[in-house]
Design an enzyme around this catalytic site. Structure first.
Site, PDB file in Angstrom:
ATOM      1  CG  LEU A 136      -2.042   1.049   1.221  1.00  0.00           C
ATOM      2  CD1 LEU A 136      -3.226   0.568   2.058  1.00  0.00           C
ATOM      3  CD2 LEU A 136      -1.577   2.404   1.761  1.00  0.00           C
ATOM      4  CG  HIS A 143       9.114   4.136   8.786  1.00  0.00           C
ATOM      5  ND1 HIS A 143       8.554   5.380   8.569  1.00  0.00           N
ATOM      6  CD2 HIS A 143      10.416   4.248   8.413  1.00  0.00           C
ATOM      7  CE1 HIS A 143       9.469   6.195   8.084  1.00  0.00           C
ATOM      8  NE2 HIS A 143      10.614   5.539   7.986  1.00  0.00           N
TER       9      HIS A 143
END
Length: 338
Positions: free
Chosen positions: A127, A231
């Site tokens: 994505l 992240h």
């Protein structure tokens, strides 16, 4: 501005390549390599073309298109059954407890064990939303459209599904987890290993990675701190996965240490709460803000719109009806946006 999710085509290659160059590394499923991306589109085209509703090792690529300009501004992928061509490796984080009678103490040690437990699951990944479009809920549209696609093609997907989130990457594009563990066995930096994996697969992991458990206490502090953390740019994605019903089951990515989130397909919010109804009108001016999808396989299209429940079916708003090609009598899959 009107956006729609649709099946990717080979003609989308340049758009995907341009977006891949913006990822900043760590996106194994979207490498900045034309040949690899072209192969993905070819594989996806074959999956969309197969009409037999049985589970196989396939890849579906979807894209987000700006209907006003025709530009592709985002993408996502669905893997129906991972670990068939190559083993699907993860690290499983566990704890070994030992007791010393002489010292009268209990010692607990966290360990990482190389695992293929998730083999055979379906996976959502790849994505990416163009940085200029990260507003207006388009990331959620990309993410949840995948689950409506699964709902519409349930037999093509497994009972369990996973999503790997990118782990901690430093400003130089390196991975503290890779540097502290796998990098010591492979003689290459994270970026080179990640790029090689994206193009050639991860068989080299089976060839070179140590098979014995790794005590996390033996890793550098930076590597330990990165275990299971997404992240910073992936925190919103992690929250969306959790809202969908995904949980962290102590599996992490072998490259960057990012979390692998897991769920039971039939318990995912969109699959569980979604409905399939017949369109009886395209004049809805009120109703529930929803994700609405129509069409099967290569004809699948999904957009935001309004759904008004009426006797004998649903009414959808004219804008979404135009975006997804819904007309009177169309079957639509829909789920509330909130």
């Amino acid at each position: 501005m009107s956006f729609v999710i649709r099946a990717a085509r080979r003609s989308d290659l340049q758009h995907l390549y341009e977006m891949a160059k913006l990822t900043g590394g760590g996106f194994t499923n979207l490498p900045p390599d034309r040949k690899s991306l072209a192969a993905k589109l070819e594989r996806s085209e074959a999956a969309f073309a197969r009409t037999d509703m049985t589970l196989d090792d396939e890849l579906f690529v979807l894209v987000l298109e700006n209907l006003a300009t025709g530009d592709v501004r985002g993408t996502c992928q669905l893997f129906t059954k991972v670990g068939q061509k190559w083993p699907f490796y993860s690290y499983r984080l566990g704890t070994l407890t030992q007791h010393s009678a002489e010292l009268n103490r209990i010692f607990r040690a966290d360990m990482l064990t190389l695992s293929t437990d998730l083999e055979g699951s379906s996976e959502v990944g790849g994505l990416f939303l163009h940085p200029s479009e990260r507003a207006g809920g388009l990331g959620m549209l990309l993410a949840r459209s995948r689950y409506l696609f699964i709902r519409a093609h349930r037999a093509r997907f497994a009972e369990r599904i996973l999503a790997e989130l990118r782990g901690i990457i430093d400003e130089a594009g390196g991975s503290p987890f890779w540097d502290g563990l796998a990098g010591r066995f492979f003689g290459m930096n994270f970026q080179d290993a990640d790029h090689f994996n994206a193009i050639h697969g991860n068989q080299f992991i089976a060839d070179l990675m140590p098979k014995h458990p790794i005590y996390t206490a033996m890793l550098p502090e930076g590597a330990r701190a990165a275990i299971g953390l997404p992240h910073p740019s992936g925190r919103a994605a992690m929250r969306m996965l959790e809202n969908e019903g995904f949980v962290f089951e102590n599996y992490i990515d072998i490259f960057d240490g990012g979390p692998s989130m897991c769920a039971r397909v039939d318990q995912m919010r969109t699959v569980r709460d979604g409905r399939t109804d017949t369109v009886i009108a395209t004049d809805a001016s009120s109703g529930t803000e929803s994700l609405i999808a129509t069409g099967a396989l290569a004809d699948f299209r999904c957009a935001y719109g309004r759904v008004d429940m009426r006797g004998g079916g649903v009414a959808v708003d004219a804008g979404s009806a135009h975006a997804i090609g819904a007309i009177h009598g169309s079957q639509v899959h829909h789920v509330a946006r909130a």
